[in-house]
Design an enzyme around this catalytic site. Structure first.
Site, PDB file in Angstrom:
ATOM      1  N   ALA A  57       0.857  -1.187   0.000  1.00  0.00           N
ATOM      2  CA  ALA A  57       0.000   0.000   0.000  1.00  0.00           C
ATOM      3  C   ALA A  57       0.892   1.235   0.000  1.00  0.00           C
ATOM      4  O   ALA A  57       1.777   1.364   0.845  1.00  0.00           O
ATOM      5  CB  ALA A  57      -0.915   0.008   1.222  1.00  0.00           C
ATOM      6  N   GLN A  99       1.145  -4.325   4.449  1.00  0.00           N
ATOM      7  CA  GLN A  99       2.469  -3.924   3.980  1.00  0.00           C
ATOM      8  C   GLN A  99       2.394  -2.512   3.418  1.00  0.00           C
ATOM      9  O   GLN A  99       1.531  -2.212   2.586  1.00  0.00           O
ATOM     10  CB  GLN A  99       2.994  -4.861   2.892  1.00  0.00           C
ATOM     11  CG  GLN A  99       4.437  -4.537   2.500  1.00  0.00           C
ATOM     12  CD  GLN A  99       4.960  -5.340   1.338  1.00  0.00           C
ATOM     13  OE1 GLN A  99       4.669  -5.026   0.183  1.00  0.00           O
ATOM     14  NE2 GLN A  99       5.708  -6.409   1.630  1.00  0.00           N
ATOM     15  N   HIS A 164       8.047  -2.370   3.438  1.00  0.00           N
ATOM     16  CA  HIS A 164       8.689  -3.027   2.304  1.00  0.00           C
ATOM     17  C   HIS A 164      10.073  -2.419   2.135  1.00  0.00           C
ATOM     18  O   HIS A 164      10.240  -1.327   1.594  1.00  0.00           O
ATOM     19  CB  HIS A 164       7.868  -2.843   1.029  1.00  0.00           C
ATOM     20  CG  HIS A 164       8.218  -3.837  -0.047  1.00  0.00           C
ATOM     21  ND1 HIS A 164       9.442  -4.487  -0.089  1.00  0.00           N
ATOM     22  CD2 HIS A 164       7.513  -4.320  -1.112  1.00  0.00           C
ATOM     23  CE1 HIS A 164       9.465  -5.310  -1.128  1.00  0.00           C
ATOM     24  NE2 HIS A 164       8.310  -5.231  -1.760  1.00  0.00           N
ATOM     25  N   GLY A 165      11.068  -3.164   2.617  1.00  0.00           N
ATOM     26  CA  GLY A 165      12.451  -2.718   2.536  1.00  0.00           C
ATOM     27  C   GLY A 165      13.263  -3.520   1.547  1.00  0.00           C
ATOM     28  O   GLY A 165      14.486  -3.570   1.645  1.00  0.00           O
ATOM     29  N   HIS A 167      13.435  -5.553  -2.692  1.00  0.00           N
ATOM     30  CA  HIS A 167      13.039  -5.609  -4.098  1.00  0.00           C
ATOM     31  C   HIS A 167      13.261  -4.314  -4.872  1.00  0.00           C
ATOM     32  O   HIS A 167      12.635  -4.094  -5.914  1.00  0.00           O
ATOM     33  CB  HIS A 167      11.571  -6.055  -4.217  1.00  0.00           C
ATOM     34  CG  HIS A 167      11.324  -7.396  -3.616  1.00  0.00           C
ATOM     35  ND1 HIS A 167      10.057  -7.943  -3.476  1.00  0.00           N
ATOM     36  CD2 HIS A 167      12.182  -8.330  -3.087  1.00  0.00           C
ATOM     37  CE1 HIS A 167      10.144  -9.136  -2.899  1.00  0.00           C
ATOM     38  NE2 HIS A 167      11.423  -9.389  -2.655  1.00  0.00           N
ATOM     39  N   TYR A 169      12.635  -1.162  -3.955  1.00  0.00           N
ATOM     40  CA  TYR A 169      11.781  -0.018  -3.656  1.00  0.00           C
ATOM     41  C   TYR A 169      12.554   0.995  -2.794  1.00  0.00           C
ATOM     42  O   TYR A 169      13.735   0.814  -2.500  1.00  0.00           O
ATOM     43  CB  TYR A 169      10.475  -0.499  -3.022  1.00  0.00           C
ATOM     44  CG  TYR A 169       9.648  -1.305  -4.000  1.00  0.00           C
ATOM     45  CD1 TYR A 169       9.029  -0.688  -5.080  1.00  0.00           C
ATOM     46  CD2 TYR A 169       9.537  -2.691  -3.889  1.00  0.00           C
ATOM     47  CE1 TYR A 169       8.308  -1.416  -6.009  1.00  0.00           C
ATOM     48  CE2 TYR A 169       8.818  -3.432  -4.819  1.00  0.00           C
ATOM     49  CZ  TYR A 169       8.205  -2.789  -5.876  1.00  0.00           C
ATOM     50  OH  TYR A 169       7.499  -3.513  -6.810  1.00  0.00           O
TER      51      TYR A 169
END
Length: 397
Positions: A57, A99, A164-165, A167, A169
């Site tokens: 989100a 998330q 989300h830390g 991939h 991002y």
């Protein structure tokens, strides 16, 4: 052990199987969960899932993905609809964690209608428009966005929040020397690169009572990128500031099929869903797709295909005392039990298998030996144009 009731971060769970964050593409025009998404999560909850982590989100307008139907959590007017989701899942005795994320370089300025931002203006292979390097004041705004999103998460009734830390991002780019080439207090040393995440965790802990989890890519294929040694130290630091659980993944979008591994590149899906291939004239596609399929077996894919984050998760687990969740090509019950009994991780999370079989947890509990997902990665490309779906799901179930 896999199906024993237990707790994670004080949250009661039916078993140690977690639905890893999955972009479903089913948010409404405001970024709130649609009725279809709520029903999808209800179905997961009805089928013995231990815990659900939502798809990511966005915490701010400039952090939105170019993929359609992304969840958003930067306005209060979405809280009531999120509350419908949490109430529906809780009635079935299942916890749900939201998330929250900022896409950073992994979006386009055209898609979000404003300049995209990042720690440094490093070009991205798949999103080639250059990002604006964040000023220090803007970094503090990002921190506030994450904290405010967590406050809304608590009001909506979620059991926890996951940053989300990984991939590639925004938070991953701050942690990684590849994405973070700053010379100020937010870059350079590992201490400086961790600062934004540490301040976010501290802020969420001060403003809410939520457990705070994080998803990390322990390693990637970037030169001067994330490696296991630095990831272990990052995890120690995050535990010290109050992080409650760590989900261990790998890779970035720029790594190609490192995060979601496959025997072959899903070329049919590439030409159908990924730009610029998706916009090729039909005549060109008739030539280009067969040529791509011809050379596809020659394209090197990351190995191994299964259980590929278990070693890193095990090493991180040795160095922290908080729960470790591992994701990545884990499909067999025998492997799951081995991971748990040997103390390599505390919980198992899966993404693609639950796209293929939403009732997978119940099937595994009732004796099915492994997931039916064939790791074709069609689902990883369809999201660029449509809601997430499995190419083979209807056939295989």
């Amino acid at each position: 052990m896999l199906f024993n009731e237990t707790k994670i971060s004080g949250i009661n769970v039916k078993n140690r199987i977690i639905r890893s964050a999955t972009h479903d593409g089913l948010a409404d025009k405001n970024g709130a969960p649609s009725d279809k998404l709520i029903k999808k999560y209800e179905h997961l909850a009805q089928n013995e899932i231990g815990c659900i982590i939502t798809g990511y989100a966005a915490v701010s307008k400039n952090g939105v993905s170019p993929y359609p139907g992304m969840l958003k959590i930067y306005n209060d007017d979405v809280i009531d609809k999120y509350k419908e989701l949490t109430d529906a899942v809780h009635r079935l005795g299942t916890p749900v964690v939201l998330q929250i994320a900022h896409c950073g370089r992994q979006t386009s300025s055209k898609a979000i209608g404003m300049p995209k931002v990042a720690p440094s203006d490093v070009l991205h292979t798949f999103y080639p428009d250059k990002a604006k390097e964040l000023t220090e004041n803007e970094i503090y705004c990002i921190i506030d966005y994450f904290i405010s999103a967590a406050v809304r998460t608590e009001k909506a009734g979620f059991d926890g929040v996951q940053l989300h830390g990984g991939h590639g991002y925004l938070l991953h780019d701050f942690l990684s020397p590849y994405g973070n080439r700053r010379k100020d207090n937010w870059g350079g040393s590992l201490e400086n690169r961790c600062r934004i995440v540490e301040l976010i965790i501290r802020g969420i802990k001060e403003k809410t009572n939520l457990p705070v989890w994080i998803k990390l890519s322990a390693e990637d294929n970037r030169k001067n990128g994330m490696n296991l040694q630095s990831s272990v130290e990052i995890c120690r630091r995050l535990e010290a500031v109050g992080c409650d659980a760590i989900e261990v993944s790998c890779g970035t979008v720029q790594d190609g099929m490192n995060t979601m591994r496959s025997k072959l590149m899903p070329m049919d899906a590439v030409f159908r869903y990924r730009e610029p291939c998706a916009s090729f004239p039909k005549l060109l596609n008739k030539i280009a797709l067969p040529a791509a399929n011809l050379i596809n077996p020659l394209i090197r894919q990351p190995k191994p295909l299964e259980n590929f984050n278990v070693g890193n998760a095990s090493e991180i687990k040795k160095n922290v005392s908080i729960p470790i969740i591992v994701v990545g090509g884990i499909h067999k019950v025998s492997d799951m039990e081995k991971i748990l009994t040997k103390g390599k991780a505390d919980f198992i999370s899966m993404c693609r298998p639950f796209i293929c079989e939403p009732d997978l947890a119940a099937k595994l509990k009732n004796g099915q030996a492994e997931a039916k997902c064939i790791m074709c990665n069609f689902c990883g490309l369809v999201i660029e144009k449509e809601p997430t779906k499995c190419l083979y799901g209807n056939v295989k179930n």
